[in-house]
Write a protein that holds these residues in place. Structure first.
Motif, PDB file in Angstrom:
ATOM      1  N   PHE A 108       0.848  -1.183   0.000  1.00 37.06           N
ATOM      2  CA  PHE A 108       0.000   0.000   0.000  1.00 37.06           C
ATOM      3  C   PHE A 108       0.886   1.236   0.000  1.00 37.06           C
ATOM      4  O   PHE A 108       1.985   1.228   0.563  1.00 37.06           O
ATOM      5  CB  PHE A 108      -0.902   0.012   1.236  1.00 37.06           C
ATOM      6  N   ILE A 109       0.382   2.301  -0.638  1.00 39.08           N
ATOM      7  CA  ILE A 109       1.120   3.554  -0.628  1.00 39.08           C
ATOM      8  C   ILE A 109       0.251   4.646  -0.020  1.00 39.08           C
ATOM      9  O   ILE A 109      -0.975   4.579  -0.047  1.00 39.08           O
ATOM     10  CB  ILE A 109       1.596   3.966  -2.036  1.00 39.08           C
ATOM     11  N   LEU A 110       0.932   5.649   0.533  1.00 44.20           N
ATOM     12  CA  LEU A 110       0.260   6.803   1.104  1.00 44.20           C
ATOM     13  C   LEU A 110       0.195   7.915   0.061  1.00 44.20           C
ATOM     14  O   LEU A 110       1.065   8.017  -0.795  1.00 44.20           O
ATOM     15  CB  LEU A 110       1.028   7.309   2.331  1.00 44.20           C
ATOM     16  N   PRO A 111      -0.811   8.762   0.139  1.00 41.79           N
ATOM     17  CA  PRO A 111      -0.848   9.913  -0.757  1.00 41.79           C
ATOM     18  C   PRO A 111       0.373  10.799  -0.507  1.00 41.79           C
ATOM     19  O   PRO A 111       0.721  11.070   0.647  1.00 41.79           O
ATOM     20  CB  PRO A 111      -2.129  10.640  -0.362  1.00 41.79           C
ATOM     21  N   GLY A 112       1.026  11.205  -1.560  1.00 38.95           N
ATOM     22  CA  GLY A 112       2.185  12.080  -1.395  1.00 38.95           C
ATOM     23  C   GLY A 112       3.185  11.896  -2.505  1.00 38.95           C
ATOM     24  O   GLY A 112       2.868  11.400  -3.575  1.00 38.95           O
ATOM     25  N   GLY A 113       4.406  12.291  -2.203  1.00 36.10           N
ATOM     26  CA  GLY A 113       5.462  12.265  -3.204  1.00 36.10           C
ATOM     27  C   GLY A 113       5.589  13.633  -3.848  1.00 36.10           C
ATOM     28  O   GLY A 113       5.595  14.656  -3.165  1.00 36.10           O
ATOM     29  N   HIS A 114       5.646  13.669  -5.154  1.00 39.45           N
ATOM     30  CA  HIS A 114       5.725  14.920  -5.901  1.00 39.45           C
ATOM     31  C   HIS A 114       4.428  15.715  -5.696  1.00 39.45           C
ATOM     32  O   HIS A 114       3.358  15.108  -5.542  1.00 39.45           O
ATOM     33  CB  HIS A 114       5.935  14.594  -7.388  1.00 39.45           C
TER      34      HIS A 114
END
Length: 178
Positions: A108-114
């Motif tokens: 699973f990934i969290l909202p975010g990054g670039h």
């Protein structure tokens, strides 16, 4: 033409065809939430996605105007564009093309990054809220099933678009640390 009409000052608005409804009517909430999703896409585009992604997001913004018009126009009208299976097919084609560029998701990934990706994740959550409002509306009034299909696929598209925005910017997705 003036931007203000004063016709909504008492808490009502007009649907296409002239019907007046309260501004908190489920139908108004549905197309208002679609509009909010569209605005979030505008913010994502303003954050500077790559030109190819920006072009696709521009198409999606225009499609969301069709969704809003469809929701704001109960009944039949030859003058209102309607959501069609072709709009959903466009999203599916874009999802497939973007996924071909991405490594498979293993967690699973969290909202975010670039910043573009983060804004696209926000647009996705707004899209999911729009979908929930439309589901509720459909329990009380007729809603064309193509609208629900489109919104469901749009949230998938926005998730993959956020991942592609990160990948193309050279930023890793944010893993969920359980």
């Amino acid at each position: 033409m003036k931007i203000y009409t004063r016709t909504g000052d008492a808490g009502e608005t007009g649907l296409f065809g002239g019907q007046r409804v309260r501004k908190d009517d489920l139908r108004v909430q549905a197309y208002g939430t679609v509009d909010e999703c569209n605005a979030a896409l505008g913010v994502a585009r303003a954050a500077g996605p790559d030109p190819a992604l920006d072009a696709v997001l521009a198409v999606v913004q225009n499609q969301l105007f069709v969704v809003g018009a469809d929701l704001a126009s109960p009944g039949e009208s030859p003058y209102i564009p309607r959501v069609s299976a072709e709009l959903t097919s466009f999203l599916e084609e874009q999802i497939d093309a973007m996924e071909a560029e991405l490594s498979p998701l293993k967690q699973f990934i969290l909202p975010g990054g670039h910043p573009v990706a983060a804004h696209l994740h926000l647009a996705r959550t707004i899209c999911r809220r729009a979908e929930r409002v439309v589901v509720t509306l459909a329990t009380e009034e007729e809603v064309r099933p193509e609208i629900l299909t489109y919104l469901n696929r749009l949230s998938d598209f926005l998730f993959v678009a956020a991942r592609i925005a990160n990948a193309r910017a050279g930023v890793s997705d944010v893993p969920w640390q359980k």
